[in-house]
Write a protein that holds these residues in place. Structure first.
Motif, PDB file in Angstrom:
ATOM      1  N   SER A 113       0.859  -1.189   0.000  1.00  0.00           N
ATOM      2  CA  SER A 113       0.000   0.000   0.000  1.00  0.00           C
ATOM      3  C   SER A 113       0.893   1.236   0.000  1.00  0.00           C
ATOM      4  N   ARG A 114       0.283   2.378  -0.209  1.00  0.00           N
ATOM      5  CA  ARG A 114       1.058   3.610  -0.223  1.00  0.00           C
ATOM      6  C   ARG A 114       0.242   4.751   0.346  1.00  0.00           C
ATOM      7  N   ASN A 115       0.941   5.712   0.912  1.00  0.00           N
ATOM      8  CA  ASN A 115       0.349   6.949   1.395  1.00  0.00           C
ATOM      9  C   ASN A 115       1.157   8.075   0.764  1.00  0.00           C
ATOM     10  N   ASN A 116       0.630   8.656  -0.293  1.00  0.00           N
ATOM     11  CA  ASN A 116       1.398   9.650  -1.038  1.00  0.00           C
ATOM     12  C   ASN A 116       1.660  10.911  -0.216  1.00  0.00           C
ATOM     13  N   SER A 117       0.719  11.290   0.626  1.00  0.00           N
ATOM     14  CA  SER A 117       0.931  12.499   1.433  1.00  0.00           C
ATOM     15  C   SER A 117       2.087  12.307   2.413  1.00  0.00           C
ATOM     16  N   ARG A 118       2.343  11.061   2.789  1.00  0.00           N
ATOM     17  CA  ARG A 118       3.479  10.765   3.671  1.00  0.00           C
ATOM     18  C   ARG A 118       4.685  10.273   2.891  1.00  0.00           C
ATOM     19  N   LYS A 119       4.553  10.187   1.581  1.00  0.00           N
ATOM     20  CA  LYS A 119       5.640   9.711   0.707  1.00  0.00           C
ATOM     21  C   LYS A 119       6.162   8.374   1.208  1.00  0.00           C
ATOM     22  N   THR A 120       5.247   7.480   1.498  1.00  0.00           N
ATOM     23  CA  THR A 120       5.602   6.208   2.132  1.00  0.00           C
ATOM     24  C   THR A 120       4.889   5.053   1.439  1.00  0.00           C
ATOM     25  N   VAL A 121       5.610   3.950   1.320  1.00  0.00           N
ATOM     26  CA  VAL A 121       5.068   2.696   0.820  1.00  0.00           C
ATOM     27  C   VAL A 121       5.195   1.666   1.933  1.00  0.00           C
ATOM     28  N   TYR A 122       4.177   0.823   2.067  1.00  0.00           N
ATOM     29  CA  TYR A 122       4.155  -0.188   3.126  1.00  0.00           C
ATOM     30  C   TYR A 122       4.093  -1.587   2.518  1.00  0.00           C
ATOM     31  N   LEU A 123       4.577  -2.543   3.270  1.00  0.00           N
ATOM     32  CA  LEU A 123       4.397  -3.947   2.921  1.00  0.00           C
ATOM     33  C   LEU A 123       3.937  -4.674   4.191  1.00  0.00           C
ATOM     34  N   GLN A 124       2.657  -5.013   4.229  1.00  0.00           N
ATOM     35  CA  GLN A 124       2.112  -5.793   5.334  1.00  0.00           C
ATOM     36  C   GLN A 124       2.308  -7.264   5.003  1.00  0.00           C
ATOM     37  N   MET A 125       3.042  -7.955   5.864  1.00  0.00           N
ATOM     38  CA  MET A 125       3.355  -9.360   5.632  1.00  0.00           C
ATOM     39  C   MET A 125       2.733 -10.201   6.731  1.00  0.00           C
ATOM     40  N   SER A 126       1.974 -11.194   6.350  1.00  0.00           N
ATOM     41  CA  SER A 126       1.387 -12.115   7.320  1.00  0.00           C
ATOM     42  C   SER A 126       1.632 -13.539   6.848  1.00  0.00           C
ATOM     43  N   GLY A 127       1.378 -14.486   7.729  1.00  0.00           N
ATOM     44  CA  GLY A 127       1.635 -15.873   7.368  1.00  0.00           C
ATOM     45  C   GLY A 127       3.069 -16.099   6.942  1.00  0.00           C
ATOM     46  N   LEU A 128       3.991 -15.443   7.630  1.00  0.00           N
ATOM     47  CA  LEU A 128       5.395 -15.512   7.215  1.00  0.00           C
ATOM     48  C   LEU A 128       5.951 -16.917   7.305  1.00  0.00           C
ATOM     49  N   ARG A 129       6.817 -17.234   6.362  1.00  0.00           N
ATOM     50  CA  ARG A 129       7.442 -18.552   6.250  1.00  0.00           C
ATOM     51  C   ARG A 129       8.950 -18.395   6.328  1.00  0.00           C
ATOM     52  N   PRO A 130       9.660 -19.451   6.700  1.00  0.00           N
ATOM     53  CA  PRO A 130      11.129 -19.352   6.721  1.00  0.00           C
ATOM     54  C   PRO A 130      11.711 -18.910   5.381  1.00  0.00           C
ATOM     55  N   GLU A 131      11.085 -19.293   4.290  1.00  0.00           N
ATOM     56  CA  GLU A 131      11.599 -18.905   2.975  1.00  0.00           C
ATOM     57  C   GLU A 131      11.393 -17.432   2.654  1.00  0.00           C
ATOM     58  N   ASP A 132      10.666 -16.716   3.501  1.00  0.00           N
ATOM     59  CA  ASP A 132      10.536 -15.271   3.346  1.00  0.00           C
ATOM     60  C   ASP A 132      11.730 -14.526   3.950  1.00  0.00           C
ATOM     61  N   THR A 133      12.602 -15.246   4.631  1.00  0.00           N
ATOM     62  CA  THR A 133      13.784 -14.624   5.231  1.00  0.00           C
ATOM     63  C   THR A 133      14.651 -13.996   4.145  1.00  0.00           C
ATOM     64  N   ALA A 134      14.923 -12.707   4.291  1.00  0.00           N
ATOM     65  CA  ALA A 134      15.677 -11.961   3.282  1.00  0.00           C
ATOM     66  C   ALA A 134      15.870 -10.533   3.779  1.00  0.00           C
ATOM     67  N   VAL A 135      16.698  -9.797   3.066  1.00  0.00           N
ATOM     68  CA  VAL A 135      16.749  -8.351   3.232  1.00  0.00           C
ATOM     69  C   VAL A 135      15.743  -7.767   2.247  1.00  0.00           C
ATOM     70  N   TYR A 136      14.858  -6.921   2.753  1.00  0.00           N
ATOM     71  CA  TYR A 136      13.802  -6.326   1.941  1.00  0.00           C
ATOM     72  C   TYR A 136      14.176  -4.881   1.607  1.00  0.00           C
ATOM     73  N   TYR A 137      13.999  -4.542   0.345  1.00  0.00           N
ATOM     74  CA  TYR A 137      14.314  -3.212  -0.170  1.00  0.00           C
ATOM     75  C   TYR A 137      13.099  -2.642  -0.897  1.00  0.00           C
ATOM     76  N   CYS A 138      13.036  -1.330  -0.950  1.00  0.00           N
ATOM     77  CA  CYS A 138      12.031  -0.722  -1.823  1.00  0.00           C
ATOM     78  C   CYS A 138      12.752   0.111  -2.871  1.00  0.00           C
TER      79      CYS A 138
END
Length: 121
Positions: A73-98
């Protein structure tokens, strides 16, 4: 200077949730709002991959392995992008970048430091 700053990573157990944030502190609204924004991740020994993107009309796309679990999702007035992650799995382990995406879906800006997500029991 890196135009995007990621935060919100951490260590969680499988099935847990995290919310990542990416802010563009030096951009103005009129520069940020038209950008197609994406969240990428890079696991140890693997190439960086695009996992989710959102365009200026708030249309979203997801990599198959995260569909139904991650929400961008994004909030343009805050110049911010979000990533809501649920049901996380071990294979989701990583460094996350935007980053922003060019019209050919290449990363537009220099990479920031990212935020580490670790999923383990």
């Amino acid at each position: 200077q890196v135009p995007l700053v990621e935060s919100g990573g951490g260590s969680v157990q499988p099935g847990g949730s995290l919310r990542l944030s990416c802010v563009a502190p030096r951009m103005i609204f009129s520069t940020f709002s038209p950008l197609v924004m994406g969240w990428y991740r890079q696991a140890p020994g693997k190439e960086r991959e695009l996992v989710a993107s959102i365009n200026s009309n708030f249309a979203t796309n997801y990599e198959d392995s995260v569909k139904g679990r991650f929400t961008i999702s994004r909030n343009n007035s805050r110049k911010t992008v979000y990533l809501q992650m649920s049901g996380l799995r071990p294979e989701d382990t990583a460094v996350y970048y935007c980053n922003a995406l060019t019209t050919t879906k290449e990363p537009k800006f220099n990479w920031g430091q990212g935020t580490q997500v670790t999923v383990s029991s």
